[in-house]
Each structure stands twice: as C-alpha cells, then as structure tokens.
Motif scaffolding. Structure first.
Motif, PDB file in Angstrom:
ATOM      1  N   TRP B  15       0.827  -1.195   0.000  1.00 50.45           N
ATOM      2  CA  TRP B  15       0.000   0.000   0.000  1.00 50.45           C
ATOM      3  C   TRP B  15       0.865   1.250   0.000  1.00 50.45           C
ATOM      4  CZ3 TRP B  15      -3.448   2.145   4.382  1.00 50.45           C
ATOM      5  CH2 TRP B  15      -4.387   3.000   3.832  1.00 50.45           C
ATOM      6  N   LEU B  19       0.620   3.943  -2.966  1.00 47.75           N
ATOM      7  CA  LEU B  19       0.314   5.332  -2.656  1.00 47.75           C
ATOM      8  C   LEU B  19       1.379   6.262  -3.224  1.00 47.75           C
ATOM      9  CD1 LEU B  19      -1.065   5.252   0.952  1.00 47.75           C
ATOM     10  CD2 LEU B  19      -2.209   6.070  -1.072  1.00 47.75           C
ATOM     11  N   HIS B  20       2.602   5.860  -3.075  1.00 48.57           N
ATOM     12  CA  HIS B  20       3.673   6.697  -3.635  1.00 48.57           C
ATOM     13  C   HIS B  20       3.533   6.822  -5.139  1.00 48.57           C
ATOM     14  CE1 HIS B  20       5.835   7.640  -0.123  1.00 48.57           C
ATOM     15  NE2 HIS B  20       6.187   6.417   0.175  1.00 48.57           N
ATOM     16  N   MET B  21       3.265   5.704  -5.760  1.00 49.40           N
ATOM     17  CA  MET B  21       3.134   5.744  -7.219  1.00 49.40           C
ATOM     18  C   MET B  21       1.971   6.602  -7.641  1.00 49.40           C
ATOM     19  SD  MET B  21       3.938   1.970  -8.517  1.00 49.40           S
ATOM     20  CE  MET B  21       5.530   1.259  -8.293  1.00 49.40           C
ATOM     21  N   ASP B  23       0.643   8.972  -5.960  1.00 55.02           N
ATOM     22  CA  ASP B  23       0.882  10.365  -5.621  1.00 55.02           C
ATOM     23  C   ASP B  23       1.747  11.051  -6.662  1.00 55.02           C
ATOM     24  OD1 ASP B  23       2.349  12.161  -2.870  1.00 55.02           O
ATOM     25  OD2 ASP B  23       0.452  12.467  -3.922  1.00 55.02           O
ATOM     26  N   HIS B  28      -2.134  17.532  -8.366  1.00 52.82           N
ATOM     27  CA  HIS B  28      -2.710  18.135  -7.168  1.00 52.82           C
ATOM     28  C   HIS B  28      -3.210  19.525  -7.498  1.00 52.82           C
ATOM     29  CE1 HIS B  28      -1.532  15.033  -4.398  1.00 52.82           C
ATOM     30  NE2 HIS B  28      -0.431  14.914  -5.084  1.00 52.82           N
ATOM     31  N   VAL B  32     -12.048  16.042  -2.310  1.00 54.98           N
ATOM     32  CA  VAL B  32     -12.125  14.913  -1.381  1.00 54.98           C
ATOM     33  C   VAL B  32     -12.473  13.625  -2.102  1.00 54.98           C
ATOM     34  CG1 VAL B  32     -13.342  13.996   0.606  1.00 54.98           C
ATOM     35  CG2 VAL B  32     -12.677  16.379   0.566  1.00 54.98           C
ATOM     36  N   THR B  33     -13.405  13.725  -3.038  1.00 55.50           N
ATOM     37  CA  THR B  33     -13.840  12.505  -3.697  1.00 55.50           C
ATOM     38  C   THR B  33     -12.702  11.870  -4.485  1.00 55.50           C
ATOM     39  OG1 THR B  33     -15.974  13.564  -3.908  1.00 55.50           O
ATOM     40  CG2 THR B  33     -15.646  11.538  -5.113  1.00 55.50           C
ATOM     41  N   ARG B  35      -9.593  12.199  -3.920  1.00 54.18           N
ATOM     42  CA  ARG B  35      -8.610  11.629  -2.989  1.00 54.18           C
ATOM     43  C   ARG B  35      -9.101  10.297  -2.480  1.00 54.18           C
ATOM     44  NH1 ARG B  35      -7.871  16.625  -0.374  1.00 54.18           N
ATOM     45  NH2 ARG B  35      -8.936  15.878   1.479  1.00 54.18           N
ATOM     46  N   LYS B  36     -10.397  10.282  -2.169  1.00 51.28           N
ATOM     47  CA  LYS B  36     -10.936   9.018  -1.673  1.00 51.28           C
ATOM     48  C   LYS B  36     -10.791   7.923  -2.716  1.00 51.28           C
ATOM     49  CE  LYS B  36     -14.785   7.383  -2.443  1.00 51.28           C
ATOM     50  NZ  LYS B  36     -16.182   6.967  -2.647  1.00 51.28           N
ATOM     51  N   ALA B  38      -8.636   7.754  -5.037  1.00 51.58           N
ATOM     52  CA  ALA B  38      -7.227   7.387  -5.175  1.00 51.58           C
ATOM     53  C   ALA B  38      -6.794   6.455  -4.045  1.00 51.58           C
ATOM     54  CB  ALA B  38      -6.363   8.648  -5.192  1.00 51.58           C
ATOM     55  N   ILE B  39      -7.242   6.776  -2.851  1.00 56.21           N
ATOM     56  CA  ILE B  39      -6.865   5.930  -1.720  1.00 56.21           C
ATOM     57  C   ILE B  39      -7.483   4.553  -1.887  1.00 56.21           C
ATOM     58  CG2 ILE B  39      -7.211   5.600   0.751  1.00 56.21           C
ATOM     59  CD1 ILE B  39      -6.849   8.570   1.073  1.00 56.21           C
ATOM     60  N   ARG B  40      -8.747   4.538  -2.284  1.00 55.37           N
ATOM     61  CA  ARG B  40      -9.410   3.248  -2.441  1.00 55.37           C
ATOM     62  C   ARG B  40      -8.724   2.414  -3.517  1.00 55.37           C
ATOM     63  NH1 ARG B  40     -14.720   0.689  -2.253  1.00 55.37           N
ATOM     64  NH2 ARG B  40     -13.949  -1.438  -2.270  1.00 55.37           N
ATOM     65  N   MET B 146      -6.277  -0.084   7.335  1.00 55.58           N
ATOM     66  CA  MET B 146      -6.742   1.269   7.049  1.00 55.58           C
ATOM     67  C   MET B 146      -7.296   1.918   8.299  1.00 55.58           C
ATOM     68  SD  MET B 146      -8.490   0.829   3.338  1.00 55.58           S
ATOM     69  CE  MET B 146      -8.723   2.548   2.996  1.00 55.58           C
ATOM     70  N   ALA B 150      -5.900   5.298   9.855  1.00 55.64           N
ATOM     71  CA  ALA B 150      -6.799   6.423  10.072  1.00 55.64           C
ATOM     72  C   ALA B 150      -6.757   6.898  11.505  1.00 55.64           C
ATOM     73  CB  ALA B 150      -8.220   6.027   9.685  1.00 55.64           C
TER      74      ALA B 150
END
Lengths: 337, 166
Positions: B15, B19-21, B23, B28, B32-33, B35-36, B38-40, B146, B150
């Motif tokens: 993970w 995330l690094h990849m 990012d 940028h 929020v959506t 980002r969400k 992307a995280i998902r 997660m 969080a």
C-alpha cells in the motif's frame, strides 16, 4: 534418508477420525517445528533459497516468511520486489494455473484448526525429493489443503500424506488415500460400497468441510444452517467489509490533505510492533479458542470503532453489523455516499 | 495469528508503494472525492498485490482498477507478476437490492458473484465460495490496516486507539 522419512510418514496418516485434540496438537507441533526450522535456517539462506527454488515452491507466503527472517525486506521492497526474487518466482508463476491458490489463505486462518487427512501437493511437485524443511513448511501452509483438493473434486491431483505422530488408523473410519490419479475411499461399516454412493459420500463430506471453513471465517455463521443462510451471511459480510473500506478511504482522504497519509511517519516497523502488541495481549484469549481466531480479533476490534458508544462486545455474529452501523453513525465528517 | 499479521504486513508494504506511485502520477490539488478514490484504488491494488497467488479475485481486481483509472501502465508496473488475462472480461459491479428469505440459493450466488471481483467468471459454485473466503481474508486485512492508519495522530505520529489496553 529424507525420502525414507517422507515415505514412512506418508503411511502413518490415513485416518480422518483423528480427534480434534490430536489434530490440534499435531498442528502446534508443526508450527513449532516450522519456527525452529526457519530460525535455524536463517544461517543457511542461500541453501534454503536453492531448496525452495529447486522445488518450484508455489507458495509465496512461505517464501516471504522465510525471507523476512533474512531481512531482505525493507526499503528495497518496492517496485523491485518482484524483480529481486526473479528466479524463485519463475517457479511460482509456472504453477499459477492451479486452483490451489485460495488454499494458501486457508492456512492463514485455520492452521490450528481443522481436520487433516493428507497433505495435498500440486501436480508439479515431486514428493520424493522433498526435504524435511520443505515438508514442514508445506505442512504449515498446506495443512488443510488436502481437504481443499478433495473438495475441489479433482481426482487428478497427486497427493502425499503427511506424517502425524498421533494419528491412528481405524479400520472403520472412512479415509481418502489419494495416490496419483485415484481417490480411494474406504467405506464405513454397514454402508454401501458401490461407486456412486461412495462418490456421493465423498462429495457430501467435502461440502460439509467447506461449511465448517465458512463458519470459521465469517463470523455469525454458526447460527445459520443451510446454503441460502450461509450465502446470506457471506454476502452480508463481504458487503460490510467493502463498505468499511469505502468509509475508511474517505476518512483517510479527509484527514490527509495530501496523499502522503501518515504512513511514512508511522513506519512499517511501528505497524509491525503494533500488531505484535495487539496479538500478544490477545493471545491468552486466542489460545482458548484456536479455531476462531478471526472471531476473537473481530470482536475485539469493536472498541476502536465505537469510541463514542458503549456497546458491549457481544457475540461475533452481531459484532460486525453493529460495527458497520456505528461507522455510519459516528461519521461526523459530513460526506455523502 | 502470525500469518494474518504477515498478510497485513504485506498489505502495508504494497500500500505504501502504490500510494507513492499514485501520488507521483496524479495532479494536485484534488478534491475529497478524488482523494478518496485514489486511496481506495491504491488500497485495492495493494490487497490484490499482497495476494501473491493466482486467485481470480486478485487478478480481476487489478484489471478492474486498471480500467477505472488512466494509469494502466502504473497498475501494471505495480503488479509485475499478475498477468491481466481477464482484462476485458471483468464487468462493473451490479448492486442489487436486498434479498428476502424466499429467494433461493441461485440468486444469492449470483449476487455474491457480483460482489466478489471476478466472481462472474467463475462457474463452479465450490470454487466461488473458496475465492470468496480468500477475498474476505484480504478484505479484513485491508480494513484493519486502514483503520489503524486512520487512527494515527498526525501531529505526534502516535497510534491512537483503545485497543492496546484491553
């Protein structure tokens, strides 16, 4: 000498009527042996690598658990992970078409648990050249795999039987000696021995075993019987978990303006230490109920999710439902699905 | 549960990398959506990558994530080993309504197929259930990790939760 050991042990485990206690003892023994082996072999990393490579180990978990001892993980584990372990993974991908893979996680949950009749191996593995270490680690990984292979209904799987110090062969017990391409099922006393009923019985046993696995993994399956109910529970659980992931990812997105997260601050070691702490503190509980480790862990996680609620930790069947509801309730972040 | 911890550790490592990849490859600022999502996405790719065997759900998850994003090369880069054999066969999720008790096994299996990634491609009911169980294990690991992340206090870097003292 090793081959002799293998063959001798393969003869001694034939009974599926081993009591649960004996099976647990056996699996614990295997675990201890495995730990000894892994720690012992930490000095022989190149040899272990060769052994694993030679046997074309299809088991990434095995590899990774072994390699973690050699401290080959770390910062170099990123995108180069796969390239670094090229040769062993060639062997792995070779057998990737086999349906046995989901079994790997079976042992994640059930290594203390279930009935073991024989250790199933993949088709491409040659049992006679298996070393002691490989055998032990395979037992750990595949300890429930034999029933998986039989559950798969693949009579073509070549299997060998694992050793058991406590196994006893009872003439009245039905057992499956899986050799080469045949499934030999011994009939119980007083039961029909014609082909169809034998196959039917084997099939029914596989299904019942699968139901047991389900009950272990999905909390709350104990109270429901029947296929529809079990499927309902599974569906509910998967949906719940997926919703949790959605929620948590949204939470993380809100909490972190950049995508950095706090993961870098909290290093991997800290995570590991945290998990080790959690596990250590819960071990006294877990030892008592080795068959339901996930249940314990699931129910104990409630307190983190319900900080504002004083819901007591109830039976696992209700735990994750209340958990998901509380996730919705306590989300004060103001986002919408 | 040493092996479950190992599952979680593998997931964490993957993970972090995804995330690094992610990012580095997106622009940028995001709302929020996004980002969400992307995280998902990164998290899903991570669990599929952590499941280093050849399960249907992991491959389907990879291909599905690859279709959803424009970063197909990135997805493939993350998961060098997993071959996208099912790239074009994976459909989107169908979310049906809840079932009443009278609905039979067949409809439930179909609904389960829609939930599990790659489930629609599995015909054998036995195998579907095994895939589901495997998927559940990794989903749980994902949720656990997660949730821990969080709960991290951003300022101090400490993990804040009540679990430790139980």
């Amino acid at each position: 000498m090793l081959e002799g050991l293998v063959s001798q042990e393969s003869l001694s485990l034939n009974s599926m009527d081993m009591s649960v206690l004996e099976r647990l003892k056996w699996v614990h023994q295997q675990q201890q042996q495995l730990q000894q082996v892994v720690s012992h072999s930490s000095n022989n990393s190149p040899e272990l690598l060769q052994i694993l490579q030679f046997h074309g180990s299809n088991n990434d978990e095995l590899l990774e658990s072994s390699f973690s001892q050699f401290q080959m993980l770390g910062s170099g584990f990123g995108p180069n992970y796969n390239m670094g372990f090229g040769p062993p993974h060639e062997c792995i991908s070779r057998t990737s078409s086999c349906h046995m893979e989901p079994v790997d996680t079976m042992e994640v949950l059930l290594k203390t648990g279930e009935e073991t009749r024989a250790i199933a191996l993949k088709n491409k593995r040659k049992p006679e050249v298996k070393t002691r270490e490989e055998q032990k680690t395979e037992k750990k990984i595949k300890v429930e795999a034999e029933t998986e292979s039989s559950m798969k209904g693949k009579s073509n799987m070549g299997n060998t039987e694992a050793s058991s110090d406590t196994s006893k062969e009872t003439s009245k017990g039905a057992s499956e000696n899986q050799k080469l391409d045949y499934i030999h099922v011994r009939a119980r006393r007083g039961q029909a021995t014609d082909r169809h009923s034998l196959a039917e019985r084997a099939r029914r046993e596989k299904i019942s075993k699968k139901m047991k696995y389900l009950q272990d993994i999905v909390p709350g399956c104990n109270k429901v019987t029947g296929k529809a109910g079990m499927l309902d529970e599974i569906i509910n659980y998967v949906q719940c978990l997926q919703r949790q992931v959605e929620f948590l990812s949204m939470k993380l997105a809100v909490l972190n303006p950049e995508l950095e997260l706090a993961v870098e601050d909290v290093s991997v070691k800290q995570f590991q230490a945290y998990f080790a702490n959690v596990v250590a503190s819960k071990q006294s509980i877990m030892v008592d109920v080795p068959l339901f480790p996930l249940d314990q862990q699931g129910s104990l996680d409630l307190s983190a999710i319900n900080p504002n609620q004083t819901t007591s930790i109830e039976a696992p069947s209700a735990s994750w439902e209340t958990q998901s509801q509380s996730l919705y309730n306590t989300s004060s972040l103001g986002f919408h699905y | 549960m040493n092996t479950y911890n190992m599952v979680k550790q593998r997931f964490i490592k993957k993970w972090i990398n995804t995330l690094h990849m992610l990012d580095s490859s997106i622009e940028h600022p995001l709302n929020v959506t996004e980002r969400k999502n992307a995280i998902r996405l990164s998290s899903d790719l991570a669990i599929a990558a952590a499941r280093s065997g050849s399960t249907v759900w992991s491959r389907a998850l990879i291909s599905r994530s690859g279709n959803k994003t424009t970063n197909k090369p990135m997805a493939r880069r993350i998961l060098k080993k997993a071959r996208n054999r099912m790239k074009n066969r994976c459909r989107t999720l169908r979310r049906n309504g809840n079932f009443t008790a009278k609905v039979g096994v067949r409809k439930r299996t179909e609904f389960l197929k829609s939930l599990v990634p790659g489930g629609e491609l599995i015909d054998d009911k036995d195998y579907l259930i095994r895939e589901t169980l495997d998927y559940i294990v990794y989903l749980r690991a994902q949720v656990d990790v997660m949730r821990t992340v969080a709960a991290v206090d951003l300022v101090t870097g400490n993990v804040t939760n009540d679990r430790r003292n139980k």
